[in-house]
Design an enzyme around this catalytic site. Structure first.
Site, PDB file in Angstrom:
ATOM      1  N   ASP A  52      32.445 -26.881   9.984  1.00 35.40           N
ATOM      2  CA  ASP A  52      32.107 -25.909  11.025  1.00 35.40           C
ATOM      3  C   ASP A  52      33.056 -24.714  10.927  1.00 35.40           C
ATOM      4  OD1 ASP A  52      34.177 -27.652  11.964  1.00 35.40           O
ATOM      5  OD2 ASP A  52      33.891 -26.885  13.999  1.00 35.40           O
ATOM      6  N   GLU A  55      35.677 -29.303  14.391  1.00 32.87           N
ATOM      7  CA  GLU A  55      37.121 -29.046  14.399  1.00 32.87           C
ATOM      8  C   GLU A  55      37.425 -27.793  15.187  1.00 32.87           C
ATOM      9  OE1 GLU A  55      41.191 -28.036  13.327  1.00 32.87           O
ATOM     10  OE2 GLU A  55      39.448 -26.773  13.020  1.00 32.87           O
TER      11      GLU A  55
HETATM   12 ZN   LIG Z   1      40.282 -25.263   9.945  1.00 31.75          ZN
END
Ligand SMILES: [Zn+2]
Length: 392
Positions: free
Chosen positions: A79, A144
């Site tokens: 992501d 994340e």
């Molecule tokens: Zn990162």
């Protein structure tokens, strides 16, 4: 999606990943692409979606080849953060454009480039040497840059519940400040949020003798908290630091002395401290600084990122030697910067972080020199060879 690229070319893999618009929480095709790449190379690939109250559903990926040890895990995320105003970008943020030997796009360094380099290194290793012993795995989250609720924490537990164990983990976050090979991150400071409340007595500003203004206590409290640092630093860590980040009484008038004031803080702390010790330190400071009769309390937020330091000599030694093989220089062992998913992985196995140069991460025109991708791939390849003890 392009599947016709050379599976051991980090630039081709990175370009394919960069064309996937995988802004958190969207998978954007990035895990599909990576999953196909790895399963074509013989990995057993699992897609592991997680959901939770009040957070978006997240798709994650776990892939492994081999069943023995050492089991070497590579952890990262596909992501990316939003692009901001696309018109500000010199090249389209999801175009995978190479101009003047620099690859452009959101996620180029944080961290699709790192994933591409490791995938290329691993697949090339398998093609040239096979897997005589040990296991290689990829632990890739799509969460994340978001709330990090449905990503690494749950994926680690999921792998653990399957009975699988890691012997070591390398996180491919962009950790190098200037050039590839500058530094390995072998730990991170802890981060602790909290609030101090100083209690007074409400009253009319014209009759201060009938009130206790908590702001007077606050001034003394802050002076004592800022007076001396928590410590002077340790062998591997810089000094711990407390910052007050907001002060509020909730008072909207000019003629009322407020009954209380609340100051919120963040402490970045090293291996001399625990959240409990920090609370005791603040409490002792306030007790001695506040005038008699002024009460206070301290509220500590849940301790989500405790300090950690990896001491595993095999892991650090193999990675340092791999970097020296390729660059000719020994990397520094660093614990600077913010927190990362390594703080969750450290509960399962020794973990270090090493990836691209982080200078353009989260910025407009995020980009990576093609030469950096190639150099990182060589370092990861040397790390895999050394860790699996492959005859050179
Ligand atoms: Zn990162």
């Amino acid at each position: 999606m392009k599947h016709d690229v050379d599976s051991t070319d980090p630039v081709a893999i990175a370009r394919s990943l960069l064309t996937c618009p995988s802004i958190t929480p969207h998978e954007g095709g990035a895990l599909d692409y990576l999953g196909t790449l790895l399963s074509d190379a013989g990995f057993e690939v699992h897609r592991v979606p997680f959901s939770d109250d009040n957070t978006p559903d997240i798709d994650n990926l776990y892939a492994r080849i081999g069943s023995g040890s050492p089991h070497i895990c590579f952890a990262g995320h596909t992501d990316v953060v939003p692009v901001g105003d696309e018109a500000d970008w010199t090249h389209p943020p999801f175009g995978g454009v190479i101009a003047d030997d620099i690859l452009h796009g959101r996620g180029a360094v944080d961290m699709k480039g790192g994933i591409a380099a490791y995938a290329a290194a691993a697949l090339n290793h398998l093609r040239e040497h096979g897997l005589e012993k040990g296991s290689l795995s990829f632990l890739i989250t799509g969460d994340e840059e978001g709330p990090a609720i449905n990503g690494t924490i749950k994926l680690l537990q999921w792998v653990h519940d399957r009975g699988e164990r890691f012997d070591m983990c390398l996180v491919g976050e962009p950790t190098n400040p200037e050039t590839i090979g500058d530094a390995i991150k072998i730990g991170r400071r802890g981060s602790q949020n909290g609030a101090i409340r100083i209690l007074g007595k409400q009253g009319h500003v014209a009759y201060p003798d009938r009130a206790i203004n908590p702001m007077r206590g606050l001034a003394k409290a802050l002076t004592s908290l800022f007076d001396e640092p928590l410590d002077q630093g340790t062998d591997h860590f810089q000094p711990s630091n407390l910052e007050i980040v907001s002060i509020d009484t909730g008072n909207t008038t000019f003629n009322v002395i407020p009954s209380e004031v609340r100051a919120t803080f963040n402490v970045r702390y090293n291996d001399l401290w625990t959240p409990e010790a920090i609370e005791d330190w603040i409490s002792a400071k306030l007790s001695s600084a506040l005038p008699d009769g002024t009460g206070f309390d301290i509220r500590m937020e849940p301790a989500l990122s405790r300090v950690f330091l990896t001491r595993d000599e095999t892991l650090i030694g193999n990675l340092s030697a791999a970097i020296e093989d390729v660059t000719g220089h020994k990397p520094a062992l660093s614990t600077g910067g913010g927190t990362s998913d390594a703080r969750f992985i450290r509960n399962y196995c020794p973990v270090v972080e090493f990836g691209l140069v982080g200078q353009t991460m989260h910025q407009t025109d995020e980009c990576v020199p093609v030469a950096d991708l190639q150099k990182l791939t060589l370092i990861y390849a040397a790390f895999i060879r050394r860790s699996l003890n492959t005859d050179l």
